[in-house]
Design a protein around this motif. Structure first.
Motif, PDB file in Angstrom:
ATOM      1  N   VAL A  13      47.545  39.018  43.977  1.00 23.46           N
ATOM      2  CA  VAL A  13      47.433  40.159  44.890  1.00 23.46           C
ATOM      3  C   VAL A  13      48.080  39.851  46.242  1.00 23.46           C
ATOM      4  N   PHE A  14      47.826  38.672  46.794  1.00 16.71           N
ATOM      5  CA  PHE A  14      48.417  38.326  48.092  1.00 16.71           C
ATOM      6  C   PHE A  14      49.946  38.254  48.014  1.00 16.71           C
ATOM      7  N   ILE A  15      50.474  37.703  46.931  1.00 11.52           N
ATOM      8  CA  ILE A  15      51.936  37.662  46.767  1.00 11.52           C
ATOM      9  C   ILE A  15      52.488  39.081  46.672  1.00 11.52           C
ATOM     10  N   LEU A  16      51.876  39.918  45.852  1.00 16.28           N
ATOM     11  CA  LEU A  16      52.366  41.285  45.673  1.00 16.28           C
ATOM     12  C   LEU A  16      52.283  42.099  46.959  1.00 16.28           C
ATOM     13  N   VAL A  17      51.190  41.973  47.695  1.00 18.39           N
ATOM     14  CA  VAL A  17      51.056  42.713  48.958  1.00 18.39           C
ATOM     15  C   VAL A  17      52.102  42.256  49.967  1.00 18.39           C
ATOM     16  N   GLN A  18      52.303  40.939  50.067  1.00 16.40           N
ATOM     17  CA  GLN A  18      53.287  40.440  51.031  1.00 16.40           C
ATOM     18  C   GLN A  18      54.702  40.868  50.661  1.00 16.40           C
ATOM     19  N   VAL A  19      55.053  40.767  49.380  1.00 15.41           N
ATOM     20  CA  VAL A  19      56.425  41.050  48.948  1.00 15.41           C
ATOM     21  C   VAL A  19      56.706  42.551  48.914  1.00 15.41           C
ATOM     22  N   PHE A  20      55.809  43.319  48.315  1.00 15.48           N
ATOM     23  CA  PHE A  20      56.112  44.727  48.070  1.00 15.48           C
ATOM     24  C   PHE A  20      55.571  45.691  49.120  1.00 15.48           C
ATOM     25  N   VAL A  21      54.719  45.231  50.026  1.00 16.82           N
ATOM     26  CA  VAL A  21      54.221  46.113  51.070  1.00 16.82           C
ATOM     27  C   VAL A  21      54.664  45.616  52.449  1.00 16.82           C
ATOM     28  N   LEU A  22      54.194  44.435  52.845  1.00 17.59           N
ATOM     29  CA  LEU A  22      54.453  43.957  54.203  1.00 17.59           C
ATOM     30  C   LEU A  22      55.910  43.579  54.442  1.00 17.59           C
ATOM     31  N   HIS A  23      56.584  43.062  53.430  1.00 15.33           N
ATOM     32  CA  HIS A  23      57.980  42.675  53.612  1.00 15.33           C
ATOM     33  C   HIS A  23      58.901  43.898  53.653  1.00 15.33           C
ATOM     34  N   LYS A  24      58.447  45.021  53.118  1.00 14.45           N
ATOM     35  CA  LYS A  24      59.253  46.251  53.108  1.00 14.45           C
ATOM     36  C   LYS A  24      59.133  47.030  54.419  1.00 14.45           C
ATOM     37  N   SER A 155      49.456  39.446  62.731  1.00 14.09           N
ATOM     38  CA  SER A 155      48.781  38.829  61.583  1.00 14.09           C
ATOM     39  C   SER A 155      47.271  38.762  61.789  1.00 14.09           C
ATOM     40  N   LEU A 156      46.835  38.436  62.998  1.00 17.58           N
ATOM     41  CA  LEU A 156      45.397  38.395  63.266  1.00 17.58           C
ATOM     42  C   LEU A 156      44.768  39.780  63.129  1.00 17.58           C
ATOM     43  N   LEU A 157      45.491  40.811  63.540  1.00 12.00           N
ATOM     44  CA  LEU A 157      45.004  42.172  63.351  1.00 12.00           C
ATOM     45  C   LEU A 157      44.877  42.502  61.863  1.00 12.00           C
ATOM     46  N   LEU A 158      45.877  42.115  61.077  1.00  8.54           N
ATOM     47  CA  LEU A 158      45.818  42.340  59.625  1.00  8.54           C
ATOM     48  C   LEU A 158      44.672  41.553  58.985  1.00  8.54           C
ATOM     49  N   ILE A 159      44.445  40.333  59.451  1.00  6.50           N
ATOM     50  CA  ILE A 159      43.351  39.509  58.911  1.00  6.50           C
ATOM     51  C   ILE A 159      42.009  40.144  59.251  1.00  6.50           C
ATOM     52  N   LEU A 160      41.857  40.635  60.478  1.00 11.77           N
ATOM     53  CA  LEU A 160      40.608  41.281  60.867  1.00 11.77           C
ATOM     54  C   LEU A 160      40.354  42.520  60.008  1.00 11.77           C
ATOM     55  N   ILE A 161      41.378  43.318  59.800  1.00 16.81           N
ATOM     56  CA  ILE A 161      41.238  44.508  58.956  1.00 16.81           C
ATOM     57  C   ILE A 161      40.875  44.113  57.531  1.00 16.81           C
TER      58      ILE A 161
END
Length: 177
Positions: A13-24, A155-161
């Motif tokens: 899940v973390f790989i998919l979120v980083q590659v297909f959501v956050l990296h886009k 990143s800290l904001l994303l971690i808090l969320i």
């Protein structure tokens, strides 16, 4: 659910979120790049040995490098924070404290203040090392600090969320069988 299954699902899940959501997401500015993937390493169990922690971090970073076509940058940064993580855990919690009583770092197991310090220090180290490896020089030192600070803040904001949305209930482990 066993720890192995839970951590395997998190890995994917973390790989998919980083590659297909956050990296886009187009960069908000030249400084800001949102990273959330390294939270996987922070959430690994306390009882995992340093060697296994570093191997898992290397494989995790390498799989992200494969998708993002970067030559080992994320693998190096992941191994770096995996190496530092046990030292930081020993500094922030008592020896006979949460490490023996709970399975993994979380606000419930460490408390919000130590957990926040834990996440902040490892996030700054991860982003500082990653940005340095991207450039392999300091060049303009203020630009370097600005990029590390801005990326860390996002990143800290994303971690808090993530922590607030996906609250992890930690079960208290007892010595009883």
């Amino acid at each position: 659910m066993s720890d192995l299954v839970k951590n395997t699902i998190r890995f994917i899940v973390f790989i998919l979120v980083q590659v297909f959501v956050l990296h886009k997401i187009p960069p908000l500015h030249q400084f800001v790049v949102p990273y959330l993937y390294f939270l996987y390493i922070l959430w690994l169990p306390f009882n995992m040995g340093r060697a296994w922690l570093m191997i898992v971090a290397f494989l995790f970073g390498l799989s992200l490098d494969y998708f993002l076509v970067t030559p080992g940058l994320h693998a190096a940064a992941c191994v770096f924070i995996a190496y530092i993580r046990p030292f930081l855990v020993n500094l922030l919690i008592r020896q006979e404290g949460a490490e023996q009583s709970y399975g993994a770092p979380s606000p419930a197991s460490m408390g919000w203040a130590p957990y926040s310090v834990f996440v902040l220090v490892l996030t700054v180290l991860h982003h500082g090392y990653l940005v340095f490896l991207e450039w392999m020089q300091f060049g303009n030192f203020w630009y370097f600090l600005g990029k590390v600070f801005a990326t860390t803040a996002v990143s800290l904001l994303l971690i808090l969320i993530t922590e607030l949305l996906f609250y992890r209930k930690e079960r208290y482990r007892t010595n009883a069988v």
